[in-house]
Design a protein around this motif. Structure first.
Motif, PDB file in Angstrom:
ATOM      1  N   TYR A 268      32.946 -58.288  56.246  1.00  0.00           N
ATOM      2  CA  TYR A 268      32.824 -58.181  57.689  1.00  0.00           C
ATOM      3  C   TYR A 268      34.070 -57.507  58.238  1.00  0.00           C
TER       4      TYR A 268
ATOM      5  N   PHE B 177      37.206 -59.091  56.486  1.00  0.00           N
ATOM      6  CA  PHE B 177      37.020 -60.390  55.853  1.00  0.00           C
ATOM      7  C   PHE B 177      35.996 -60.291  54.719  1.00  0.00           C
TER       8      PHE B 177
ATOM      9  N   GLY C 116      37.280 -65.336  53.561  1.00  0.00           N
ATOM     10  CA  GLY C 116      38.650 -65.152  53.114  1.00  0.00           C
ATOM     11  C   GLY C 116      39.595 -65.168  54.316  1.00  0.00           C
TER      12      GLY C 116
ATOM     13  N   VAL D 118      33.528 -62.487  52.295  1.00  0.00           N
ATOM     14  CA  VAL D 118      32.810 -63.750  52.480  1.00  0.00           C
ATOM     15  C   VAL D 118      31.976 -64.034  51.246  1.00  0.00           C
TER      16      VAL D 118
END
Lengths: 116, 113
Positions: free
Chosen positions: B36, B90, B104, B92
Protein backbone atom coordinates in the motif's frame (compact mmCIF):
# COMPACT_ATOMS: atom_id res chain seq x y z
CA UNK A 1 -18.38 5.92 -6.54
CA UNK A 2 -18.13 7.60 -3.16
CA UNK A 3 -15.22 6.54 -0.98
CA UNK A 4 -15.03 5.74 2.71
CA UNK A 5 -16.12 8.74 4.74
CA UNK A 6 -14.82 9.55 8.20
CA UNK A 7 -15.53 12.33 10.65
CA UNK A 8 -14.25 14.35 12.27
CA UNK A 9 -10.95 14.78 10.45
CA UNK A 10 -9.23 16.24 13.50
CA UNK A 11 -9.95 16.09 17.22
CA UNK A 12 -8.11 17.49 20.21
CA UNK A 13 -9.16 16.43 23.72
CA UNK A 14 -7.81 16.37 27.25
CA UNK A 15 -6.80 13.06 28.79
CA UNK A 16 -9.61 11.25 30.59
CA UNK A 17 -12.18 12.76 28.22
CA UNK A 18 -14.19 10.63 25.84
CA UNK A 19 -14.26 10.82 22.05
CA UNK A 20 -16.13 9.13 19.21
CA UNK A 21 -15.27 8.65 15.57
CA UNK A 22 -17.68 7.87 12.77
CA UNK A 23 -17.19 5.89 9.57
CA UNK A 24 -19.41 5.37 6.56
CA UNK A 25 -18.06 2.61 4.31
CA UNK A 26 -18.47 2.22 0.58
CA UNK A 27 -22.00 1.13 -0.25
CA UNK A 28 -22.32 -2.65 -0.40
CA UNK A 29 -19.07 -3.41 1.42
CA UNK A 30 -19.74 -6.11 3.99
CA UNK A 31 -16.46 -5.83 5.85
CA UNK A 32 -15.38 -2.80 7.86
CA UNK A 33 -12.08 -2.27 9.68
CA UNK A 34 -10.80 0.22 12.24
CA UNK A 35 -7.05 0.80 12.47
CA UNK A 36 -4.87 2.85 14.79
CA UNK A 37 -1.79 4.42 13.21
CA UNK A 38 0.65 5.94 15.65
CA UNK A 39 3.13 8.42 14.18
CA UNK A 40 6.03 6.60 12.55
CA UNK A 41 4.34 3.19 12.65
CA UNK A 42 2.19 1.11 10.36
CA UNK A 43 -1.55 0.83 10.93
CA UNK A 44 -2.61 -1.65 13.61
CA UNK A 45 -5.92 -3.43 13.20
CA UNK A 46 -8.23 -2.70 16.14
CA UNK A 47 -11.42 -4.38 15.05
CA UNK A 48 -12.93 -6.03 11.98
CA UNK A 49 -16.66 -6.32 11.34
CA UNK A 50 -18.49 -8.47 8.85
CA UNK A 51 -21.89 -6.91 8.42
CA UNK A 52 -22.75 -6.10 12.05
CA UNK A 53 -20.82 -8.98 13.63
CA UNK A 54 -17.28 -8.81 15.03
CA UNK A 55 -14.72 -11.00 13.20
CA UNK A 56 -11.60 -9.93 15.09
CA UNK A 57 -11.17 -7.56 18.03
CA UNK A 58 -8.11 -9.19 19.57
CA UNK A 59 -6.08 -5.97 19.52
CA UNK A 60 -8.83 -3.66 20.76
CA UNK A 61 -8.14 -2.35 24.32
CA UNK A 62 -11.57 -3.25 25.56
CA UNK A 63 -11.21 -1.49 28.89
CA UNK A 64 -11.41 1.86 27.10
CA UNK A 65 -12.21 1.28 23.45
CA UNK A 66 -15.54 0.17 22.03
CA UNK A 67 -16.95 -0.08 18.53
CA UNK A 68 -20.25 -0.89 17.00
CA UNK A 69 -21.72 -1.31 13.57
CA UNK A 70 -25.45 -1.22 13.92
CA UNK A 71 -27.44 -2.32 10.86
CA UNK A 72 -24.20 -3.42 9.20
CA UNK A 73 -23.46 -0.06 7.59
CA UNK A 74 -22.05 2.90 9.54
CA UNK A 75 -19.72 2.34 12.43
CA UNK A 76 -18.55 4.29 15.46
CA UNK A 77 -15.37 3.86 17.47
CA UNK A 78 -15.31 5.29 20.98
CA UNK A 79 -12.54 5.89 23.48
CA UNK A 80 -13.46 6.45 27.12
CA UNK A 81 -11.42 7.63 28.93
CA UNK A 82 -8.66 8.73 26.58
CA UNK A 83 -4.98 8.45 27.48
CA UNK A 84 -2.00 10.33 26.10
CA UNK A 85 -0.83 7.22 24.21
CA UNK A 86 -4.11 7.16 22.26
CA UNK A 87 -2.85 10.08 20.16
CA UNK A 88 -2.85 8.66 16.65
CA UNK A 89 -4.65 8.62 13.32
CA UNK A 90 -7.69 6.35 13.34
CA UNK A 91 -8.34 4.83 9.94
CA UNK A 92 -11.49 3.18 8.72
CA UNK A 93 -11.48 0.83 5.76
CA UNK A 94 -14.02 -1.33 3.98
CA UNK A 95 -13.93 -4.21 1.56
CA UNK A 96 -16.35 -6.32 -0.46
CA UNK A 97 -15.52 -9.82 0.73
CA UNK A 98 -16.00 -11.05 4.25
CA UNK A 99 -13.74 -13.34 6.26
CA UNK A 100 -12.52 -16.34 4.28
CA UNK A 101 -11.06 -14.30 1.49
CA UNK A 102 -9.09 -11.10 1.21
CA UNK A 103 -10.08 -8.33 -1.12
CA UNK A 104 -8.76 -4.84 -1.52
CA UNK A 105 -9.43 -2.58 1.41
CA UNK A 106 -10.46 0.97 0.63
CA UNK A 107 -9.33 3.46 3.25
CA UNK A 108 -10.87 6.65 4.47
CA UNK A 109 -8.80 9.81 5.09
CA UNK A 110 -8.57 9.10 8.82
CA UNK A 111 -9.23 11.05 12.00
CA UNK A 112 -6.19 12.58 13.68
CA UNK A 113 -6.63 12.48 17.46
CA UNK A 114 -4.46 14.50 19.81
CA UNK A 115 -4.77 13.83 23.53
CA UNK A 116 -3.30 16.55 25.76
CA UNK B 1 2.06 -16.57 13.64
CA UNK B 2 2.45 -13.88 11.04
CA UNK B 3 4.79 -10.92 10.91
CA UNK B 4 6.20 -8.53 8.35
CA UNK B 5 9.47 -6.60 8.41
CA UNK B 6 10.28 -3.65 6.23
CA UNK B 7 14.02 -3.50 6.22
CA UNK B 8 14.46 0.22 5.54
CA UNK B 9 12.63 3.00 7.33
CA UNK B 10 13.77 5.55 4.72
CA UNK B 11 14.95 5.20 1.13
CA UNK B 12 16.17 8.11 -0.97
CA UNK B 13 16.77 7.84 -4.73
CA UNK B 14 17.31 10.25 -7.59
CA UNK B 15 14.55 10.86 -10.09
CA UNK B 16 14.85 8.43 -12.99
CA UNK B 17 16.79 5.78 -11.03
CA UNK B 18 15.44 2.41 -9.86
CA UNK B 19 13.50 1.98 -6.63
CA UNK B 20 13.82 -1.01 -4.30
CA UNK B 21 11.77 -1.24 -1.10
CA UNK B 22 12.42 -4.40 0.87
CA UNK B 23 9.92 -6.53 2.73
CA UNK B 24 10.35 -9.87 4.49
CA UNK B 25 7.48 -11.84 5.97
CA UNK B 26 6.85 -14.71 8.30
CA UNK B 27 3.72 -16.82 8.04
CA UNK B 28 2.62 -20.24 9.19
CA UNK B 29 0.31 -20.42 6.20
CA UNK B 30 0.55 -19.55 2.54
CA UNK B 31 0.28 -15.80 2.83
CA UNK B 32 -1.39 -13.11 0.83
CA UNK B 33 0.92 -10.13 0.46
CA UNK B 34 0.21 -6.53 -0.45
CA UNK B 35 1.87 -3.19 -0.90
CA UNK B 36 0.00 0.00 0.00
CA UNK B 37 1.07 3.59 -0.57
CA UNK B 38 0.19 6.56 1.62
CA UNK B 39 0.73 10.05 0.25
CA UNK B 40 0.81 12.92 2.75
CA UNK B 41 -2.67 13.80 4.00
CA UNK B 42 -4.24 11.15 1.78
CA UNK B 43 -5.71 7.72 2.42
CA UNK B 44 -3.90 4.45 1.90
CA UNK B 45 -4.10 3.08 -1.63
CA UNK B 46 -3.45 -0.47 -2.81
CA UNK B 47 -0.46 -0.73 -5.17
CA UNK B 48 -0.50 -4.47 -5.81
CA UNK B 49 -1.29 -7.83 -4.27
CA UNK B 50 -0.03 -11.42 -4.35
CA UNK B 51 -2.54 -14.18 -3.67
CA UNK B 52 -0.76 -17.39 -4.81
CA UNK B 53 -1.05 -16.88 -8.54
CA UNK B 54 1.91 -15.51 -10.54
CA UNK B 55 4.94 -14.77 -8.38
CA UNK B 56 5.72 -11.54 -10.26
CA UNK B 57 2.95 -9.09 -9.61
CA UNK B 58 2.47 -5.86 -11.52
CA UNK B 59 0.72 -2.95 -9.88
CA UNK B 60 -0.24 0.61 -10.58
CA UNK B 61 2.14 3.45 -11.49
CA UNK B 62 4.80 1.10 -12.85
CA UNK B 63 5.48 -0.74 -9.58
CA UNK B 64 5.94 -4.48 -9.36
CA UNK B 65 6.87 -7.01 -6.70
CA UNK B 66 8.18 -10.55 -6.75
CA UNK B 67 7.12 -13.21 -4.26
CA UNK B 68 10.12 -15.37 -3.31
CA UNK B 69 9.09 -18.15 -0.98
CA UNK B 70 12.64 -19.43 -0.44
CA UNK B 71 13.71 -15.99 0.76
CA UNK B 72 10.36 -15.13 2.43
CA UNK B 73 10.54 -11.81 0.61
CA UNK B 74 8.18 -9.57 -1.32
CA UNK B 75 10.29 -6.60 -2.42
CA UNK B 76 8.73 -3.68 -4.28
CA UNK B 77 10.52 -2.29 -7.33
CA UNK B 78 10.15 0.35 -10.01
CA UNK B 79 12.58 0.83 -12.90
CA UNK B 80 12.52 4.63 -12.88
CA UNK B 81 11.47 6.83 -9.97
CA UNK B 82 9.24 9.84 -10.47
CA UNK B 83 8.87 12.80 -8.11
CA UNK B 84 5.24 11.82 -7.53
CA UNK B 85 6.38 8.49 -6.02
CA UNK B 86 7.50 10.25 -2.85
CA UNK B 87 5.30 8.74 -0.13
CA UNK B 88 5.15 6.15 2.66
CA UNK B 89 4.93 2.52 1.54
CA UNK B 90 3.56 -0.33 3.62
CA UNK B 91 3.99 -4.07 3.13
CA UNK B 92 1.05 -6.12 4.43
CA UNK B 93 0.68 -9.82 5.15
CA UNK B 94 -2.60 -11.63 5.57
CA UNK B 95 -4.09 -15.06 5.46
CA UNK B 96 -7.78 -15.74 5.10
CA UNK B 97 -7.95 -18.56 7.64
CA UNK B 98 -5.88 -16.70 10.19
CA UNK B 99 -8.00 -13.64 9.62
CA UNK B 100 -5.09 -11.45 10.67
CA UNK B 101 -3.99 -8.43 8.70
CA UNK B 102 -0.56 -7.10 9.67
CA UNK B 103 1.07 -3.95 8.34
CA UNK B 104 4.80 -3.39 8.30
CA UNK B 105 6.23 -0.29 9.94
CA UNK B 106 6.54 1.51 6.62
CA UNK B 107 9.29 2.84 4.35
CA UNK B 108 9.42 6.50 3.50
CA UNK B 109 10.52 7.02 -0.09
CA UNK B 110 12.15 10.33 -0.98
CA UNK B 111 12.96 11.35 -4.54
CA UNK B 112 15.87 13.72 -5.25
CA UNK B 113 15.57 15.99 -8.31
Amino acid sequence: EAGVAQSPRYKIIEKRQSVAFWCNPISGHATLYWYQQILGQGPKLLIQFQNNGVVDDSQLPKDRFSAERLKGVDSTLKIQPAKLEDSAVYLCASSLVAAGGYNEQFFGPGTRLTVL
Amino acid sequence: AQSVTQLDSHVSVSEGTPVLLRCNYSSSYSPSLFWYVQHPNKGLQLLLKYTSAATLVKGINGFEAEFKKSETSFHLTKPSAHMSDAAEYFCVVSHSSASKIIFGSGTRLSIRP
